[in-house]
Structure formats: C-alpha cells, structure tokens
Design a protein around this motif. Structure first.
Motif, short mmCIF file in Angstrom:
data_model
loop_
_atom_site.label_atom_id
_atom_site.label_comp_id
_atom_site.label_asym_id
_atom_site.label_seq_id
_atom_site.Cartn_x
_atom_site.Cartn_y
_atom_site.Cartn_z
N VAL A 25 1.77 -16.47 -0.56
CA VAL A 25 1.96 -15.18 -1.22
C VAL A 25 1.59 -15.25 -2.70
N LYS A 26 1.95 -16.35 -3.36
CA LYS A 26 1.59 -16.50 -4.77
C LYS A 26 0.07 -16.46 -4.95
N ALA A 27 -0.67 -16.98 -3.98
CA ALA A 27 -2.13 -17.04 -4.08
C ALA A 27 -2.82 -15.76 -3.65
N THR A 28 -2.18 -14.97 -2.78
CA THR A 28 -2.89 -13.84 -2.17
C THR A 28 -2.31 -12.47 -2.48
N HIS A 29 -1.04 -12.41 -2.83
CA HIS A 29 -0.38 -11.12 -3.07
C HIS A 29 -0.21 -10.90 -4.57
N LEU A 30 -1.33 -10.83 -5.26
CA LEU A 30 -1.32 -10.75 -6.71
C LEU A 30 -0.73 -9.44 -7.22
N PHE A 31 -0.58 -8.47 -6.34
CA PHE A 31 -0.01 -7.17 -6.70
C PHE A 31 1.51 -7.22 -6.81
N LEU A 32 2.13 -8.29 -6.36
CA LEU A 32 3.59 -8.43 -6.43
C LEU A 32 3.99 -9.13 -7.73
N GLU A 110 -3.08 -3.36 1.80
CA GLU A 110 -4.37 -2.91 1.29
C GLU A 110 -4.76 -3.68 0.03
N GLN A 111 -3.77 -4.08 -0.77
CA GLN A 111 -4.05 -4.79 -2.02
C GLN A 111 -4.36 -6.28 -1.80
N ASN A 112 -4.54 -6.68 -0.56
CA ASN A 112 -4.92 -8.06 -0.23
C ASN A 112 -6.29 -8.01 0.46
N PRO A 113 -7.36 -7.75 -0.33
CA PRO A 113 -8.68 -7.54 0.28
C PRO A 113 -9.21 -8.77 1.01
N ALA A 114 -8.82 -9.97 0.59
CA ALA A 114 -9.29 -11.17 1.29
C ALA A 114 -8.75 -11.20 2.71
N ALA A 115 -7.49 -10.83 2.88
CA ALA A 115 -6.90 -10.80 4.23
C ALA A 115 -7.58 -9.72 5.08
N ARG A 129 -3.84 4.18 7.77
CA ARG A 129 -3.38 3.72 6.47
C ARG A 129 -2.09 4.45 6.12
N THR A 130 -1.14 3.73 5.52
CA THR A 130 0.08 4.37 5.03
C THR A 130 0.21 4.08 3.54
N GLU A 131 0.85 4.99 2.82
CA GLU A 131 1.06 4.82 1.38
C GLU A 131 2.13 3.78 1.08
N LEU A 132 3.10 3.66 1.98
CA LEU A 132 4.24 2.78 1.77
C LEU A 132 4.25 1.67 2.81
N ASP A 133 4.85 0.52 2.46
CA ASP A 133 5.02 -0.53 3.46
C ASP A 133 6.21 -0.20 4.35
N GLU A 134 6.51 -1.08 5.28
CA GLU A 134 7.56 -0.80 6.27
C GLU A 134 8.96 -0.77 5.67
N GLN A 135 9.12 -1.27 4.44
CA GLN A 135 10.41 -1.21 3.76
C GLN A 135 10.48 -0.03 2.79
N GLY A 136 9.41 0.80 2.78
CA GLY A 136 9.40 1.97 1.91
C GLY A 136 8.93 1.69 0.50
N ASN A 137 8.36 0.51 0.27
CA ASN A 137 7.84 0.16 -1.05
C ASN A 137 6.41 0.68 -1.22
N PRO A 138 5.98 0.90 -2.46
CA PRO A 138 4.67 1.51 -2.70
C PRO A 138 3.50 0.54 -2.55
#
Length: 148
Positions: A25-32, A110-115, A129-138
C-alpha cells in the motif's frame, strides 16, 4: 515461489500478511495519507480472517511475499510486497485464482493506475465506477470483469 491456500490463519501469519499489505500500500496507494493508511490498516486483520479463501505466495525461504482473497468468484484483495513487485507474483496469484476459483470480477481504486493497467493486461475491463469506496470514503472504485 510457492502458492498456498491457507487453512490455518494463525496470528503470526496475519502479522506477516499485514506487513506485506503495508509494504504494498505504501508503494501503490499514494493517494492515501499516512493517517488514512493507518486507519485502514486496523481493519486488515479482520478482512484477512474473514475472506472465504486466502491464498499466499511464499518465497524460497517460506516467507509471504504476496496474497489474495477470493469470495464467490470475486477477487476481494491482492497485494504483493513492494520488494517483490515486478517479478510476476501478482500475475501468478491472479492466474491461480482464475483457474482454481473462477475469478471473474474485482474492484480497484481508480487512483491506483498501475493496478488498473495490470488487471486490464490480465483480461479485465471496467464496467462500472463509483465515487466512493465500499466504506463510503472519497476514493473512486472501478469495477472490472473478465472479458474472456
């Protein structure tokens, strides 16, 4: 590398997989942000214990380097440690899941284009496509299905 379907989810294994998750996640989820990542991290052990099928990729020393979770032909999670990325582990795990568990659907940030690109390369296409993840986060999610 060896792929194992986990039967006994020990607390030690869950700790090892949490380290793989964090590295990935540290390497791929740079949006967090680190706060957001730490917030999500507290739910990972529950997800690892709760997913119906847990499959682990081990290196030659027997240490986990990647894992995936499957529920009813849906890929629920797939993570490869940052140190092991780019060596075909994710591909081997996903192929195993497609062949043995008929995986035909998944969701990816969506913010993980490599995946997203990886899953497209593996034969999946976005259908929703959904605006929110399954926990309701943006964090928009892309839902993908196999196109063959």
């Amino acid at each position: 590398m060896k792929i194992i379907v986990v039967k006994n989810r020990t607390s030690f294994l869950i700790e090892q997989l949490l380290k793989v998750w964090e590295s990935s996640v540290k390497a791929t989820h740079l949006f967090l942000s680190s706060d957001e990542m730490n917030n999500v991290k507290q739910y990972v052990p529950q997800a690892l214990n709760g997913v119906p099928v847990l499959i682990v990729a081990e290196n030659e020393h027997g240490n986990p380097v990647g894992f995936m979770g499957v529920a009813e032909r849906i890929l629920e999670m797939l993570f490869v440690s940052n140190e092991s990325r780019g060596h075909g582990i994710g591909k081997q795990l996903l192929q195993y899941g497609i062949e043995d568990y008929s995986i035909n659907e998944l969701a990816v940030n969506e913010q993980n284009p490599a995946a997203k690109g990886f899953y497209e390369h593996m034969g999946f296409e976005v259908y929703k496509r959904t605006e929110l993840d399954e926990q309701g986060n943006p964090y928009p999610l892309l839902y993908m299905k196999r196109n063959w």
